[in-house]
Structure formats: structure tokens, C-alpha cells
Design a protein around this motif. Structure first.
Motif, mmCIF file in Angstrom:
data_model
loop_
_atom_site.group_PDB
_atom_site.id
_atom_site.type_symbol
_atom_site.label_atom_id
_atom_site.label_comp_id
_atom_site.label_asym_id
_atom_site.label_seq_id
_atom_site.Cartn_x
_atom_site.Cartn_y
_atom_site.Cartn_z
ATOM 1 N N ARG A 252 -0.102 -2.194 -10.987
ATOM 2 C CA ARG A 252 -1.236 -2.849 -10.337
ATOM 3 C C ARG A 252 -0.854 -3.922 -9.326
ATOM 4 O O ARG A 252 -1.716 -4.462 -8.663
ATOM 5 N N GLN A 253 0.415 -4.265 -9.235
ATOM 6 C CA GLN A 253 0.782 -5.285 -8.259
ATOM 7 C C GLN A 253 2.190 -5.069 -7.746
ATOM 8 O O GLN A 253 3.014 -4.435 -8.386
ATOM 9 N N LEU B 163 1.701 1.270 -3.797
ATOM 10 C CA LEU B 163 0.619 1.250 -4.789
ATOM 11 C C LEU B 163 -0.571 2.127 -4.426
ATOM 12 O O LEU B 163 -1.432 2.369 -5.259
ATOM 13 N N GLY B 164 -0.666 2.545 -3.184
ATOM 14 C CA GLY B 164 -1.833 3.281 -2.717
ATOM 15 C C GLY B 164 -2.673 2.396 -1.824
ATOM 16 O O GLY B 164 -2.439 1.189 -1.717
ATOM 17 N N ALA C 163 -5.789 1.184 -1.877
ATOM 18 C CA ALA C 163 -6.787 0.221 -2.365
ATOM 19 C C ALA C 163 -6.085 -1.044 -2.860
ATOM 20 O O ALA C 163 -5.950 -1.285 -4.061
ATOM 21 N N VAL C 164 -5.617 -1.866 -1.915
ATOM 22 C CA VAL C 164 -4.887 -3.091 -2.257
ATOM 23 C C VAL C 164 -5.385 -4.269 -1.420
ATOM 24 O O VAL C 164 -5.916 -4.090 -0.329
ATOM 25 N N GLY D 152 0.811 -1.208 0.000
ATOM 26 C CA GLY D 152 0.000 0.000 0.000
ATOM 27 C C GLY D 152 0.848 1.263 0.000
ATOM 28 O O GLY D 152 0.455 2.282 -0.572
ATOM 29 N N ARG E 213 -2.239 -6.905 -4.977
ATOM 30 C CA ARG E 213 -2.786 -6.257 -6.171
ATOM 31 C C ARG E 213 -3.702 -5.103 -5.787
ATOM 32 O O ARG E 213 -4.312 -5.114 -4.732
ATOM 33 N N THR E 214 -3.778 -4.142 -6.698
ATOM 34 C CA THR E 214 -4.728 -3.047 -6.506
ATOM 35 C C THR E 214 -6.131 -3.561 -6.762
ATOM 36 O O THR E 214 -6.326 -4.542 -7.488
#
Length: 138
Positions: free
Chosen positions: A107-108, A73-74, A76-77, A70, A135-136
Motif C-alpha cells: 500500500r505504500q 503500486l499502480g 491509484a496513488v 505508481g 500511498r495507494t
């Protein structure tokens, strides 16, 4: 977002997880593609031989892996999968799960996690290693 703000947000997210509150987990470090999760080793988290239960180690690895991803990637994972290898019985006063992103795409992310116990003097002992893919979502 500052490092302090990011850590504060990570702690809020962790506190929103009922199971994390149950085991007393806290995020002690977050950012730069890494995260550290800590929880006190209590009698009710042990198995019959007095070692931290493997399920508790697995929980700590899963959450630390996801938080580290997170950070890259942010928020939302979700964990797509992980494996864990137990290398020695976990005994001490604190369980520390230190995770670091090894590779992140759009995305991952692939993340490695060291699970360590900390004794009364602060010395760390490696008790398990985990690696996972996150993964997102959305």
C-alpha cells in the motif's frame, strides 16, 4: 502492458493535470519502479535572481515521486508527504526530475528523487534532492 504502452499511459495521466500542462511537463521515462519528468526552463518559471523557482522544483519532485510509485503500486496513488533539499541554484534549459522507488509494500512506497538541470550540451547538474512516501487510495 508494454513499456511503450506504460509510458504512453503515464503521459496521458500527466496531460490530464492542468498545472502540468501549464509548466510544459512531460514524462520521458516510466516503469520498473521509476519515472523521469522533464520540463523546459522558461523565463516565467524563474524567481527574481534568474534561478528556477523552488515551487517549480518542488512540483517536479512531487510528481516524479508519485509517478515512480505508481509504476510500482499502480495508478491509484497519492503523495502522503515528501521533503526536499535544495543544493544549488537551478539554471539550464531543462529541469529533469528522476525518481526511483527505494521500497514498495502493498500500500505504500518510499521514493527518492534527484532534480537536475540540463544545459545546452546535455550535461546534468544536481540542484535538489527529495524523498517521499506515496500511498495507494481507494
Amino acid at each position: 502492458m508494454t513499456t511503450t504502452d506504460a509510458l504512453s499511459t503515464a503521459r496521458e495521466i500527466l496531460r490530464a493535470q492542468p498545472f502540468s500542462r501549464l509548466v510544459g511537463a512531460d514524462v520521458s521515462a516510466f516503469g520498473d519502479g521509476g519515472a523521469t519528468l522533464e520540463l523546459p526552463i522558461r523565463e516565467d518559471l524563474l524567481q527574481q535572481n534568474g534561478f528556477v523557482h523552488g515551487g517549480v522544483l518542488s512540483y517536479a519532485a512531487d510528481n516524479a515521486i508519485t509517478f515512480a510509485a505508481g509504476a510500482a503500486l499502480g495508478p491509484a496513488v497519492l503523495t502522503a508527504g515528501y521533503s526536499i533539499d535544495y543544493v544549488r541554484p537551478a539554471v539550464g534549459v531543462t529541469l529533469r526530475a528522476r525518481a526511483e522507488v527505494l521500497h514498495a509494500g502493498r500500500r505504500q512506497a518510499v521514493v527518492r528523487c534527484e532534480l537536475l538541470t540540463v544545459d545546452e550540451e546535455g550535461a546534468e547538474t544536481l540542484c535538489a534532492l527529495a524523498q517521499g512516501t506515496v500511498r495507494t487510495v481507494g
